[in-house]
Motif scaffolding. Sequence first.
Motif, mmCIF file in Angstrom:
data_model
loop_
_atom_site.group_PDB
_atom_site.id
_atom_site.type_symbol
_atom_site.label_atom_id
_atom_site.label_comp_id
_atom_site.label_asym_id
_atom_site.label_seq_id
_atom_site.Cartn_x
_atom_site.Cartn_y
_atom_site.Cartn_z
ATOM 1 N N VAL A 1 -8.176 17.063 0.156
ATOM 2 C CA VAL A 1 -7.417 15.871 -0.242
ATOM 3 C C VAL A 1 -6.147 16.267 -0.999
ATOM 4 N N ARG A 2 -5.622 17.418 -0.686
ATOM 5 C CA ARG A 2 -4.403 17.889 -1.351
ATOM 6 C C ARG A 2 -3.247 17.881 -0.354
ATOM 7 N N ASP A 3 -2.097 17.402 -0.808
ATOM 8 C CA ASP A 3 -0.900 17.477 0.012
ATOM 9 C C ASP A 3 0.105 18.409 -0.659
ATOM 10 N N THR A 4 1.346 18.350 -0.271
ATOM 11 C CA THR A 4 2.411 19.107 -0.925
ATOM 12 C C THR A 4 3.499 18.145 -1.359
ATOM 13 N N ALA A 5 4.301 18.570 -2.294
ATOM 14 C CA ALA A 5 5.389 17.714 -2.768
ATOM 15 C C ALA A 5 6.339 17.360 -1.632
ATOM 16 N N ALA B 1 0.837 -1.195 0.000
ATOM 17 C CA ALA B 1 0.000 0.000 0.000
ATOM 18 C C ALA B 1 0.871 1.243 0.000
ATOM 19 N N GLY B 2 0.235 2.376 -0.249
ATOM 20 C CA GLY B 2 0.976 3.632 -0.235
ATOM 21 C C GLY B 2 0.056 4.828 -0.149
ATOM 22 N N LYS B 3 0.614 5.912 0.332
ATOM 23 C CA LYS B 3 -0.091 7.185 0.435
ATOM 24 C C LYS B 3 -0.333 7.757 -0.953
ATOM 25 N N SER B 4 -1.558 8.165 -1.222
ATOM 26 C CA SER B 4 -1.888 8.783 -2.500
ATOM 27 C C SER B 4 -1.249 10.171 -2.581
ATOM 28 N N LEU B 5 -0.620 10.457 -3.709
ATOM 29 C CA LEU B 5 0.065 11.739 -3.912
ATOM 30 C C LEU B 5 -0.800 12.631 -4.792
ATOM 31 N N ASP C 1 4.478 8.217 -21.454
ATOM 32 C CA ASP C 1 5.742 8.951 -21.508
ATOM 33 C C ASP C 1 5.858 9.970 -20.374
ATOM 34 N N VAL C 2 4.737 10.485 -19.897
ATOM 35 C CA VAL C 2 4.776 11.411 -18.758
ATOM 36 C C VAL C 2 5.429 10.728 -17.562
ATOM 37 N N TYR C 3 4.976 9.528 -17.227
ATOM 38 C CA TYR C 3 5.563 8.801 -16.103
ATOM 39 C C TYR C 3 7.014 8.416 -16.399
ATOM 40 N N ASP C 4 7.282 8.046 -17.627
ATOM 41 C CA ASP C 4 8.634 7.648 -18.017
ATOM 42 C C ASP C 4 9.621 8.789 -17.791
ATOM 43 N N ILE D 1 4.955 3.545 -3.856
ATOM 44 C CA ILE D 1 4.877 4.978 -4.126
ATOM 45 C C ILE D 1 3.708 5.182 -5.074
ATOM 46 N N THR D 2 2.770 6.093 -4.707
ATOM 47 C CA THR D 2 1.435 6.048 -5.301
ATOM 48 C C THR D 2 0.949 7.415 -5.783
ATOM 49 N N PRO D 3 1.463 7.919 -6.909
ATOM 50 C CA PRO D 3 0.854 9.113 -7.494
ATOM 51 C C PRO D 3 -0.586 8.807 -7.906
ATOM 52 N N ARG D 4 -1.528 9.697 -7.596
ATOM 53 C CA ARG D 4 -2.929 9.422 -7.932
ATOM 54 C C ARG D 4 -3.078 9.225 -9.436
ATOM 55 N N PHE D 5 -2.755 10.218 -10.191
ATOM 56 C CA PHE D 5 -2.552 10.147 -11.633
ATOM 57 C C PHE D 5 -1.898 11.461 -12.027
ATOM 58 N N ALA D 6 -1.320 11.503 -13.206
ATOM 59 C CA ALA D 6 -0.483 12.635 -13.583
ATOM 60 C C ALA D 6 -1.172 13.991 -13.418
ATOM 61 N N PRO D 7 -2.453 14.157 -13.772
ATOM 62 C CA PRO D 7 -3.068 15.478 -13.614
ATOM 63 C C PRO D 7 -3.142 15.975 -12.174
ATOM 64 N N ALA D 8 -3.049 15.086 -11.193
ATOM 65 C CA ALA D 8 -3.156 15.489 -9.793
ATOM 66 C C ALA D 8 -1.801 15.734 -9.142
ATOM 67 N N CYS D 9 -0.719 15.567 -9.885
ATOM 68 C CA CYS D 9 0.622 15.673 -9.318
ATOM 69 C C CYS D 9 1.445 16.710 -10.076
ATOM 70 N N SER D 10 2.071 17.620 -9.338
ATOM 71 C CA SER D 10 2.963 18.604 -9.961
ATOM 72 C C SER D 10 4.237 17.932 -10.436
ATOM 73 N N ASP D 11 4.975 18.626 -11.273
ATOM 74 C CA ASP D 11 6.270 18.119 -11.721
ATOM 75 C C ASP D 11 7.185 17.852 -10.529
ATOM 76 N N GLU D 12 7.149 18.745 -9.536
ATOM 77 C CA GLU D 12 7.996 18.554 -8.358
ATOM 78 C C GLU D 12 7.619 17.275 -7.621
ATOM 79 N N GLN D 13 6.328 17.025 -7.478
ATOM 80 C CA GLN D 13 5.902 15.824 -6.768
ATOM 81 C C GLN D 13 6.297 14.561 -7.529
ATOM 82 N N LEU D 14 6.121 14.557 -8.840
ATOM 83 C CA LEU D 14 6.513 13.393 -9.636
ATOM 84 C C LEU D 14 8.028 13.208 -9.639
#
Length: 433
Positions: free
Chosen positions: A172-176, A159-163, A254-257, A200-213
Amino acid sequence: MSQVAFRADLFHMTDDPALVGAKDACGYIPDGLLVVEDGFVKAVGSYDALAPTLKDGTEITDHRGKLITPGFIDTHIHFPQLDMIASYGEQLLDWLERYTFPEEAKFASEAHAADAADFFIRELLSSGTTSALVYCTVHRQSVEAIFDAAYARNMRIVAGKSLMDRNVPDAVRDTAEGSDRDNRDLIAAYHGKGRLGYAITPRFAPACSDEQLTLAGKLLAEHDDVLMHTHLSENTAEIDWVRELYPEAKNYLDVYDRFGLLTNRSVFAHCIHLDGEEFQRMAEADAAISYCPTSNLFLGSGLFNLREAEKYGVKVGLGTDVGAGTSFSLLETMNEAYKVCHLRGHRLDPFKSFYLATLGGAKALNMADKVGDFTPGKEADFIVLDRAATPLLERRLKNTSEIDELLFVLSMLGDDRTVSHTYVAGECVHTRD
């Protein structure tokens, strides 16, 4: 050493039937014996052959007339979405805003998280699921709650914390920086504790900043035995949104890559609308897909192309995706998977269905060295399936003698009622009665 044994018909998948054919990919032993020693599989074979070899005093649990299989492995499920399962009438993005995010905001409460986690784990076990890859919320207490509940039952849970640090409500928003700190603390506290693992659990790319990813990719590189778990190409509106946010990327994958999140420890849920280049890149990275037919149909997202994933050699497991999925049961999920494949123009045979729910799921989650089949030395997670669980099932199976037909009927008519017992590391943790 403590030895116990279990007598029943035994079935497990030992390989992908799409690669070697069904007959060479499974083991079926009528009136078999599963021998367990200190929570691990010691031996598997016919009762007549193995019974004389047991240590004196070995207790034999008799499940004759039933079928023992490895425990099911759910490769994608959201534990905070219990109380919004079967929410009416929206597709993905509107569904998240209307139902999901308000429900997940409740997990700021430790008491709510603990109550939901306990119910969630019991529901998994009653459905025959002994291992799962689990989404939590942005609240670290949600992760602690699910790990504590799973650890108490000695389950193999990842399991992991949703980012989520952008494009979501404040509740439901955190910070990087905060998510990176929480991830590190949670990995230190839980990863490798008992049978627990971290993702490690990014919710999906639209919900995560570049810094967080970027921080997520860095953390993944630092820990060579944690997983990465996220969503990919579930919905066409989602894909359009990603294209607007990342015009420089070749495609969604490719975003995740670009952030170092595409590896042999990456699990991507859905992947309905991938093109050939994305399948190829995923295969090169040895990443995995969680096939979630129940939720894909419920949200009207589309039909996953299992045949295309097989063509490129991508690892695939089954996921219920509760709460967009409408059942914890991987038997019911097999039912929907069969229908999706039919609509895609090919038939999903029952051996492949059970492979996806057991050994295939284990391979997708990089735990096939530990669970997924009855190879001696693996952890003894298994379930007992009752041919007479319902009057209809009993009537339908009365004249069934072939294992392929038995498996198919179980996958079409079975549900949580079909699971009479669930065992984790050789210990009974659920009985239907």
